[in-house]
Design a protein around this motif. Structure first.
Motif, PDB file in Angstrom:
ATOM      1  N   ALA A   1      40.953  65.500   8.647  1.00 53.96           N
ATOM      2  CA  ALA A   1      42.111  65.579   9.535  1.00 53.96           C
ATOM      3  C   ALA A   1      41.756  65.090  10.931  1.00 53.96           C
ATOM      4  CB  ALA A   1      42.626  67.020   9.596  1.00 53.96           C
ATOM      5  N   THR A   2      40.592  65.498  11.424  1.00 56.53           N
ATOM      6  CA  THR A   2      40.152  65.087  12.761  1.00 56.53           C
ATOM      7  C   THR A   2      39.995  63.569  12.842  1.00 56.53           C
ATOM      8  OG1 THR A   2      39.021  67.193  13.136  1.00 56.53           O
ATOM      9  CG2 THR A   2      38.314  65.312  14.467  1.00 56.53           C
ATOM     10  N   LYS A   3      39.393  62.982  11.823  1.00 56.86           N
ATOM     11  CA  LYS A   3      39.168  61.533  11.824  1.00 56.86           C
ATOM     12  C   LYS A   3      40.482  60.767  11.795  1.00 56.86           C
ATOM     13  CE  LYS A   3      36.543  57.926   9.432  1.00 56.86           C
ATOM     14  NZ  LYS A   3      35.559  57.635   8.356  1.00 56.86           N
ATOM     15  N   ILE A   4      41.398  61.183  10.924  1.00 58.68           N
ATOM     16  CA  ILE A   4      42.687  60.482  10.806  1.00 58.68           C
ATOM     17  C   ILE A   4      43.488  60.587  12.101  1.00 58.68           C
ATOM     18  CG2 ILE A   4      44.949  60.582   9.677  1.00 58.68           C
ATOM     19  CD1 ILE A   4      43.486  61.308   7.089  1.00 58.68           C
TER      20      ILE A   4
ATOM     21  N   ILE B   1      50.790  66.452   5.669  1.00 59.87           N
ATOM     22  CA  ILE B   1      49.661  67.374   5.751  1.00 59.87           C
ATOM     23  C   ILE B   1      49.821  68.420   4.660  1.00 59.87           C
ATOM     24  CG2 ILE B   1      48.365  68.951   7.230  1.00 59.87           C
ATOM     25  CD1 ILE B   1      49.580  67.569   9.650  1.00 59.87           C
ATOM     26  N   SER B   2      48.835  68.482   3.766  1.00 65.29           N
ATOM     27  CA  SER B   2      48.944  69.370   2.614  1.00 65.29           C
ATOM     28  C   SER B   2      47.734  70.294   2.529  1.00 65.29           C
ATOM     29  CB  SER B   2      49.069  68.553   1.324  1.00 65.29           C
ATOM     30  OG  SER B   2      49.334  69.387   0.213  1.00 65.29           O
TER      31      SER B   2
ATOM     32  N   THR C   1      45.009  77.170   6.382  1.00 66.47           N
ATOM     33  CA  THR C   1      44.022  76.111   6.595  1.00 66.47           C
ATOM     34  C   THR C   1      44.288  75.304   7.864  1.00 66.47           C
ATOM     35  OG1 THR C   1      45.306  74.740   5.049  1.00 66.47           O
ATOM     36  CG2 THR C   1      43.369  75.864   4.175  1.00 66.47           C
ATOM     37  N   GLY C   2      45.479  75.477   8.474  1.00 65.42           N
ATOM     38  CA  GLY C   2      45.720  74.857   9.775  1.00 65.42           C
ATOM     39  C   GLY C   2      46.820  73.820   9.838  1.00 65.42           C
ATOM     40  N   LYS C   3      47.737  73.826   8.873  1.00 67.00           N
ATOM     41  CA  LYS C   3      48.811  72.805   8.878  1.00 67.00           C
ATOM     42  C   LYS C   3      49.681  72.932  10.126  1.00 67.00           C
ATOM     43  CE  LYS C   3      50.558  73.979   4.845  1.00 67.00           C
ATOM     44  NZ  LYS C   3      49.641  75.070   4.440  1.00 67.00           N
TER      45      LYS C   3
ATOM     46  N   GLN D   1      55.640  54.201   3.235  1.00 68.96           N
ATOM     47  CA  GLN D   1      56.157  54.571   4.558  1.00 68.96           C
ATOM     48  C   GLN D   1      55.315  55.654   5.235  1.00 68.96           C
ATOM     49  OE1 GLN D   1      60.272  55.438   3.336  1.00 68.96           O
ATOM     50  NE2 GLN D   1      60.920  53.611   4.431  1.00 68.96           N
ATOM     51  N   LEU D   2      54.487  56.346   4.457  1.00 68.85           N
ATOM     52  CA  LEU D   2      53.614  57.358   5.046  1.00 68.85           C
ATOM     53  C   LEU D   2      52.335  56.694   5.529  1.00 68.85           C
ATOM     54  CD1 LEU D   2      55.125  59.121   2.453  1.00 68.85           C
ATOM     55  CD2 LEU D   2      54.012  60.855   3.850  1.00 68.85           C
ATOM     56  N   ASP D   3      51.998  56.946   6.777  1.00 71.45           N
ATOM     57  CA  ASP D   3      50.818  56.323   7.373  1.00 71.45           C
ATOM     58  C   ASP D   3      49.533  57.055   7.021  1.00 71.45           C
ATOM     59  OD1 ASP D   3      52.144  54.229   9.134  1.00 71.45           O
ATOM     60  OD2 ASP D   3      53.167  56.041   9.795  1.00 71.45           O
ATOM     61  N   ALA D   4      49.644  58.337   6.724  1.00 65.68           N
ATOM     62  CA  ALA D   4      48.434  59.104   6.431  1.00 65.68           C
ATOM     63  C   ALA D   4      48.760  60.322   5.566  1.00 65.68           C
ATOM     64  CB  ALA D   4      47.762  59.556   7.730  1.00 65.68           C
ATOM     65  N   PHE D   5      47.806  60.665   4.704  1.00 61.62           N
ATOM     66  CA  PHE D   5      47.870  61.896   3.915  1.00 61.62           C
ATOM     67  C   PHE D   5      46.673  62.745   4.341  1.00 61.62           C
ATOM     68  CE2 PHE D   5      50.026  58.697   1.420  1.00 61.62           C
ATOM     69  CZ  PHE D   5      51.120  59.368   0.881  1.00 61.62           C
ATOM     70  N   ILE D   6      46.949  63.851   4.992  1.00 62.88           N
ATOM     71  CA  ILE D   6      45.860  64.683   5.490  1.00 62.88           C
ATOM     72  C   ILE D   6      45.647  65.876   4.567  1.00 62.88           C
ATOM     73  CG2 ILE D   6      45.118  66.208   7.352  1.00 62.88           C
ATOM     74  CD1 ILE D   6      46.398  64.366   9.336  1.00 62.88           C
ATOM     75  N   PRO D   7      44.443  66.014   3.998  1.00 59.71           N
ATOM     76  CA  PRO D   7      44.138  67.191   3.193  1.00 59.71           C
ATOM     77  C   PRO D   7      43.559  68.297   4.072  1.00 59.71           C
ATOM     78  CG  PRO D   7      42.320  65.657   3.042  1.00 59.71           C
ATOM     79  CD  PRO D   7      43.331  65.042   4.000  1.00 59.71           C
ATOM     80  N   MET D   8      44.081  69.493   3.956  1.00 56.72           N
ATOM     81  CA  MET D   8      43.513  70.630   4.672  1.00 56.72           C
ATOM     82  C   MET D   8      42.571  71.344   3.704  1.00 56.72           C
ATOM     83  SD  MET D   8      44.882  70.078   7.525  1.00 56.72           S
ATOM     84  CE  MET D   8      44.350  71.503   8.470  1.00 56.72           C
ATOM     85  N   LEU D   9      41.278  71.125   3.900  1.00 62.70           N
ATOM     86  CA  LEU D   9      40.275  71.678   2.998  1.00 62.70           C
ATOM     87  C   LEU D   9      40.214  73.192   3.128  1.00 62.70           C
ATOM     88  CD1 LEU D   9      37.341  69.131   3.516  1.00 62.70           C
ATOM     89  CD2 LEU D   9      39.377  68.921   2.087  1.00 62.70           C
TER      90      LEU D   9
END
Length: 345
Positions: free
Chosen positions: A81-84, A106-107, A112-114, A265-273
């Motif tokens: 998430a930080t990198k993206i 963000i999933s 986890t911090g969404k 259309q989605l620029d990023a998919f962020i996984p919350m580990l």
């Protein structure tokens, strides 16, 4: 401000008139011009306006340096998430004329911090932070949960369009997206493309954040499998998690067979580990640092770390991961370190 400027201009005018430089007619015209040019700024000295930049009348800062600082100091255990956000969202905030809005999904599991990430974005973008009136938050279980598809679709389009019309530098957060009627998010698909304007509304400077638990179990299971195989948590890469989430979302949940995915259309998919105890302890340390009495530790980092570990020990774990992430840190901190009410006043 206008009055002070007017009086200053009047004083200067008087001096110049005494010396024969110009007469009252010129002073009147100059005064009117001054007030006309500055009048539109007056409310923005006190009330939030859709003004970008720095200074007293600018309320939208798009502060990339602040974003990086917040990510470094307040987001724990989420290296992907930080990198993206550092690279992709940072680039978007620096671009004065982006081609399309920034859209991120963000999933992850609860705690986890969404929502925490959406708050950090708000703090970096707006002078008013999470209190900014340019933030629209739609919650899947509020209003939408009981609606049929057509009604939900119309409401979604209406709410988003009306909000962005007020300020194109908006932040639209759709929380509990998995609870929306299936296909609802397709309603805003036209807003997420490279369109100059739709019905007079420009969405290209808007940030869209979708928060969901849809792929939460898949993310947790994959992370656990990788760690058990001997990989370091920080070695889990962006691309492998993106592929996992994207496939999972396209086959189930709020983005099932959605045009948002098929049209990229989605620029990023962020996984919350899922968070380990060391990350929960970091959350606890941050919570203690926000308290004036610091749990009797003052500014002693060793003491704060010890008390944070006590708080982390109060959290329920399933194997190596916290069941609730950092969600219960506040209540457990109150149990381990009761507030000194006098020092908190």
């Amino acid at each position: 401000m206008v009055l002070r400027g007017f009086l200053l201009l009047q004083a200067i005018s008087s001096i110049l008139c005494e010396n024969g430089y110009f007469n009252g007619m010129y002073f009147g015209a100059a005064s009117a011009l001054y007030i006309g040019m500055d009048h539109f700024k007056v409310p923005c000295y006190k009330y939030e306006c859709c003004t970008v930049g720095t200074g007293r009348v600018h309320w939208i800062h798009n502060d990339v340096t602040k974003l990086d600082t917040l990510l470094e100091k307040k987001l724990f255990g989420q290296h992907i998430a930080t990198k993206i956000l550092h690279h992709q969202l940072g680039a978007f905030l620096l671009e004065p004329k982006p081609e399309k809005p920034f859209v991120v999904h963000i999933s992850g599991k609860t705690g986890t911090g969404k929502n925490h990430i959406s708050n950090l974005i708000a703090q970096a973008r707006y002078a008013e932070g999470v209190e900014s009136k340019y933030i629209l938050k739609i919650i899947g279980t509020h209003k939408y949960g009981s609606l049929d598809h057509d009604t939900a679709t119309k409401l979604m389009k209406k709410e988003v369009a009306e909000h962005v019309r007020k300020c194109k530098h908006a932040l639209v957060i759709i929380d509990e997206a998995e609870k929306l009627p299936e296909g609802t998010l397709n309603a805003i698909s036209p807003y997420l493309d490279k369109n100059v304007a739709i019905d007079g509304v420009d969405y290209r400077n808007t940030i869209f954040v979708f928060l969901s638990n849809t792929a939460g179990n898949a993310i947790r299971n994959y992370t656990e499998t990788q760690l058990e195989a001997g990989r370091q948590r920080e070695d889990i890469a962006v691309l492998e998690m993106e592929n996992l989430i994207q496939e999972h979302l396209y086959n189930s949940g709020e983005l099932k067979h959605s045009s948002l995915i098929s049209r990229y259309q989605l620029d990023a998919f962020i996984p919350m580990l899922p968070l380990e105890k060391r990350h929960v302890q970091q959350c606890a340390e941050e919570q203690l640092k926000q308290r004036r009495n610091k749990c009797g530790c003052g500014d002693d980092p060793s003491c704060i770390s010890t008390r944070a570990n006590e708080i982390a020990n109060q959290i329920d774990y399933s194997g190596r991961f916290s069941r609730s992430g950092c969600k219960k840190i506040l209540t457990k901190a109150n149990l381990v370190c009761p507030l000194d009410r006098k020092s908190e006043l």
